[in-house]
Design a protein around this motif. Structure first.
Motif, PDB file in Angstrom:
ATOM      1  N   LEU A   1       3.128   6.285   4.846  1.00  0.00           N
ATOM      2  CA  LEU A   1       4.156   5.256   4.701  1.00  0.00           C
ATOM      3  C   LEU A   1       5.534   5.869   4.520  1.00  0.00           C
ATOM      4  O   LEU A   1       6.522   5.379   5.095  1.00  0.00           O
ATOM      5  N   ILE A   2       5.625   6.947   3.754  1.00  0.00           N
ATOM      6  CA  ILE A   2       6.921   7.612   3.564  1.00  0.00           C
ATOM      7  C   ILE A   2       7.419   8.172   4.892  1.00  0.00           C
ATOM      8  O   ILE A   2       8.611   8.083   5.203  1.00  0.00           O
ATOM      9  N   LYS A   3       6.526   8.719   5.714  1.00  0.00           N
ATOM     10  CA  LYS A   3       6.928   9.242   7.029  1.00  0.00           C
ATOM     11  C   LYS A   3       7.417   8.121   7.937  1.00  0.00           C
ATOM     12  O   LYS A   3       8.408   8.279   8.651  1.00  0.00           O
ATOM     13  N   ARG A   4       6.724   6.975   7.918  1.00  0.00           N
ATOM     14  CA  ARG A   4       7.147   5.840   8.747  1.00  0.00           C
ATOM     15  C   ARG A   4       8.522   5.322   8.324  1.00  0.00           C
ATOM     16  O   ARG A   4       9.361   5.007   9.155  1.00  0.00           O
ATOM     17  N   ILE A   5       8.719   5.222   7.022  1.00  0.00           N
ATOM     18  CA  ILE A   5      10.008   4.738   6.515  1.00  0.00           C
ATOM     19  C   ILE A   5      11.122   5.718   6.874  1.00  0.00           C
ATOM     20  O   ILE A   5      12.208   5.315   7.287  1.00  0.00           O
ATOM     21  N   ALA A   6      10.852   7.025   6.756  1.00  0.00           N
ATOM     22  CA  ALA A   6      11.860   8.034   7.099  1.00  0.00           C
ATOM     23  C   ALA A   6      12.188   7.991   8.588  1.00  0.00           C
ATOM     24  O   ALA A   6      13.343   8.176   8.975  1.00  0.00           O
ATOM     25  N   ALA A   7      11.186   7.737   9.429  1.00  0.00           N
ATOM     26  CA  ALA A   7      11.440   7.646  10.874  1.00  0.00           C
ATOM     27  C   ALA A   7      12.275   6.411  11.207  1.00  0.00           C
ATOM     28  O   ALA A   7      13.099   6.443  12.125  1.00  0.00           O
ATOM     29  N   GLY A   8      12.090   5.325  10.485  1.00  0.00           N
ATOM     30  CA  GLY A   8      12.806   4.088  10.790  1.00  0.00           C
ATOM     31  C   GLY A   8      14.175   3.978  10.163  1.00  0.00           C
ATOM     32  O   GLY A   8      15.088   3.404  10.745  1.00  0.00           O
ATOM     33  N   VAL A   9      14.342   4.534   8.953  1.00  0.00           N
ATOM     34  CA  VAL A   9      15.599   4.353   8.226  1.00  0.00           C
ATOM     35  C   VAL A   9      16.393   5.650   8.115  1.00  0.00           C
ATOM     36  O   VAL A   9      17.605   5.647   8.226  1.00  0.00           O
ATOM     37  N   GLY A  10      15.715   6.757   7.871  1.00  0.00           N
ATOM     38  CA  GLY A  10      16.384   8.039   7.717  1.00  0.00           C
ATOM     39  C   GLY A  10      15.708   8.858   6.635  1.00  0.00           C
ATOM     40  O   GLY A  10      15.116   8.316   5.698  1.00  0.00           O
ATOM     41  N   ASN A  11      15.804  10.170   6.778  1.00  0.00           N
ATOM     42  CA  ASN A  11      15.192  11.067   5.801  1.00  0.00           C
ATOM     43  C   ASN A  11      15.922  10.995   4.474  1.00  0.00           C
ATOM     44  O   ASN A  11      17.140  10.879   4.430  1.00  0.00           O
ATOM     45  N   GLY A  12      15.158  11.081   3.394  1.00  0.00           N
ATOM     46  CA  GLY A  12      15.748  11.143   2.065  1.00  0.00           C
ATOM     47  C   GLY A  12      16.048   9.809   1.428  1.00  0.00           C
ATOM     48  O   GLY A  12      16.435   9.757   0.270  1.00  0.00           O
ATOM     49  N   VAL A  13      15.890   8.708   2.159  1.00  0.00           N
ATOM     50  CA  VAL A  13      16.145   7.397   1.560  1.00  0.00           C
ATOM     51  C   VAL A  13      15.019   7.067   0.584  1.00  0.00           C
ATOM     52  O   VAL A  13      15.257   6.681  -0.551  1.00  0.00           O
ATOM     53  N   VAL A  14      13.766   7.235   1.027  1.00  0.00           N
ATOM     54  CA  VAL A  14      12.601   7.028   0.173  1.00  0.00           C
ATOM     55  C   VAL A  14      11.881   8.360   0.056  1.00  0.00           C
ATOM     56  O   VAL A  14      11.394   8.901   1.052  1.00  0.00           O
ATOM     57  N   LYS A  15      11.820   8.893  -1.154  1.00  0.00           N
ATOM     58  CA  LYS A  15      11.161  10.179  -1.395  1.00  0.00           C
ATOM     59  C   LYS A  15       9.790   9.999  -2.041  1.00  0.00           C
ATOM     60  O   LYS A  15       8.900  10.811  -1.847  1.00  0.00           O
ATOM     61  N   ARG A  16       9.645   8.942  -2.847  1.00  0.00           N
ATOM     62  CA  ARG A  16       8.394   8.692  -3.562  1.00  0.00           C
ATOM     63  C   ARG A  16       8.094   7.203  -3.513  1.00  0.00           C
ATOM     64  O   ARG A  16       8.994   6.375  -3.420  1.00  0.00           O
ATOM     65  N   LEU A  17       6.814   6.876  -3.623  1.00  0.00           N
ATOM     66  CA  LEU A  17       6.385   5.488  -3.750  1.00  0.00           C
ATOM     67  C   LEU A  17       5.739   5.303  -5.110  1.00  0.00           C
ATOM     68  O   LEU A  17       4.935   6.125  -5.541  1.00  0.00           O
ATOM     69  N   LYS A  18       6.092   4.235  -5.772  1.00  0.00           N
ATOM     70  CA  LYS A  18       5.441   3.841  -7.017  1.00  0.00           C
ATOM     71  C   LYS A  18       4.735   2.531  -6.713  1.00  0.00           C
ATOM     72  O   LYS A  18       5.379   1.510  -6.444  1.00  0.00           O
ATOM     73  N   ILE A  19       3.409   2.568  -6.744  1.00  0.00           N
ATOM     74  CA  ILE A  19       2.628   1.411  -6.326  1.00  0.00           C
ATOM     75  C   ILE A  19       2.078   0.715  -7.557  1.00  0.00           C
ATOM     76  O   ILE A  19       1.428   1.329  -8.399  1.00  0.00           O
ATOM     77  N   LYS A  20       2.342  -0.593  -7.629  1.00  0.00           N
ATOM     78  CA  LYS A  20       1.873  -1.409  -8.749  1.00  0.00           C
ATOM     79  C   LYS A  20       0.839  -2.398  -8.230  1.00  0.00           C
ATOM     80  O   LYS A  20       0.945  -2.892  -7.113  1.00  0.00           O
ATOM     81  N   GLY A  21      -0.142  -2.690  -9.079  1.00  0.00           N
ATOM     82  CA  GLY A  21      -1.121  -3.711  -8.751  1.00  0.00           C
ATOM     83  C   GLY A  21      -0.551  -5.081  -9.035  1.00  0.00           C
ATOM     84  O   GLY A  21       0.616  -5.225  -9.400  1.00  0.00           O
ATOM     85  N   PRO A  22      -1.374  -6.100  -8.901  1.00  0.00           N
ATOM     86  CA  PRO A  22      -0.882  -7.460  -9.194  1.00  0.00           C
ATOM     87  C   PRO A  22      -0.576  -7.608 -10.680  1.00  0.00           C
ATOM     88  O   PRO A  22      -1.166  -6.946 -11.524  1.00  0.00           O
ATOM     89  N   ASP A  23       0.352  -8.472 -10.982  1.00  0.00           N
ATOM     90  CA  ASP A  23       0.748  -8.691 -12.373  1.00  0.00           C
ATOM     91  C   ASP A  23      -0.301  -9.514 -13.101  1.00  0.00           C
ATOM     92  O   ASP A  23      -0.837 -10.493 -12.569  1.00  0.00           O
ATOM     93  N   ALA A  24      -0.616  -9.118 -14.327  1.00  0.00           N
ATOM     94  CA  ALA A  24      -1.513  -9.884 -15.185  1.00  0.00           C
ATOM     95  C   ALA A  24      -0.687 -10.925 -15.927  1.00  0.00           C
ATOM     96  O   ALA A  24       0.519 -10.761 -16.097  1.00  0.00           O
TER      97      ALA A  24
END
Length: 189
Positions: free
Chosen positions: A146-169
């Protein structure tokens, strides 16, 4: 009173001298007096009021059209002007971050976008909320892709890490203040 001489403060327009304090100039008379004082100052320095400054060539020939080649005076596309303004004011990073949110479905794919929503982007870390815990696990496995896809579409260095959260309780907190401890749940069965 304080040792300041206020006896001559207003310039006389006709002679270029100052008038006694008894006469107060107002409005356009004051502006004319300031202009006359500036002209007298320029004349004292050896410059003739109304003439061009010395040492500068005067270009008498003025072009009326830009000619065959591109010129700054030609109409510019709106996108080019907007990108130039964004670069001048330092908005490029914020606009690239906004593209991640605006083009989310195209960047990560329709099936992932259906079950994951971007929430926040700060300092290169994109927070994504999944619709279920299974999708949160799947997104963690797909994180590098996903980070590679985002970098290809928007540009390198915009998104470096993903923080993934589950559904809210569900939350028992209502409002900005709360007391520590279990709260109303401690009375249940």
């Amino acid at each position: 009173m304080d040792g300041v001489d206020n006896s001559v403060t207003n310039p006389d327009l006709s002679t270029g001298s100052f008038t006694p304090e008894g006469e107060q100039l107002k409005g356009s008379d004051l502006a004319r007096a300031a202009l006359e004082a500036a002209k007298a100052s320029a004349k004292a320095r050896g410059r003739v009021p109304g003439s061009k400054a010395k040492g500068r060539p005067v270009n008498r020939r003025r072009r009326r059209w830009s000619g065959a080649g591109p010129d700054d005076r030609d109409p510019q596309p709106l996108g080019r002007i907007a990108s130039r303004i964004a670069a001048d004011r330092g908005w490029v990073e914020q606009l690239q971050g906004g593209q991640v949110f605006g083009r989310w479905a195209k960047l990560v794919g329709e099936d992932v976008a259906e079950h994951a929503t971007p929430i926040a982007l700060s300092d290169g870390e994109l927070t994504v909320q999944a619709s279920s815990t299974a999708w949160a696990t799947q997104l963690r496995l797909l994180q590098r892709e996903l980070i590679k896809r985002i970098a290809a579409g928007v540009g390198n260095g915009v998104v470096k890490r993903l923080k993934i959260k589950g559904p809210d309780a569900p939350s028992w907190r209502h409002g900005p203040r709360h007391a520590p401890g279990r709260g109303p749940r401690d009375t249940y069965g």
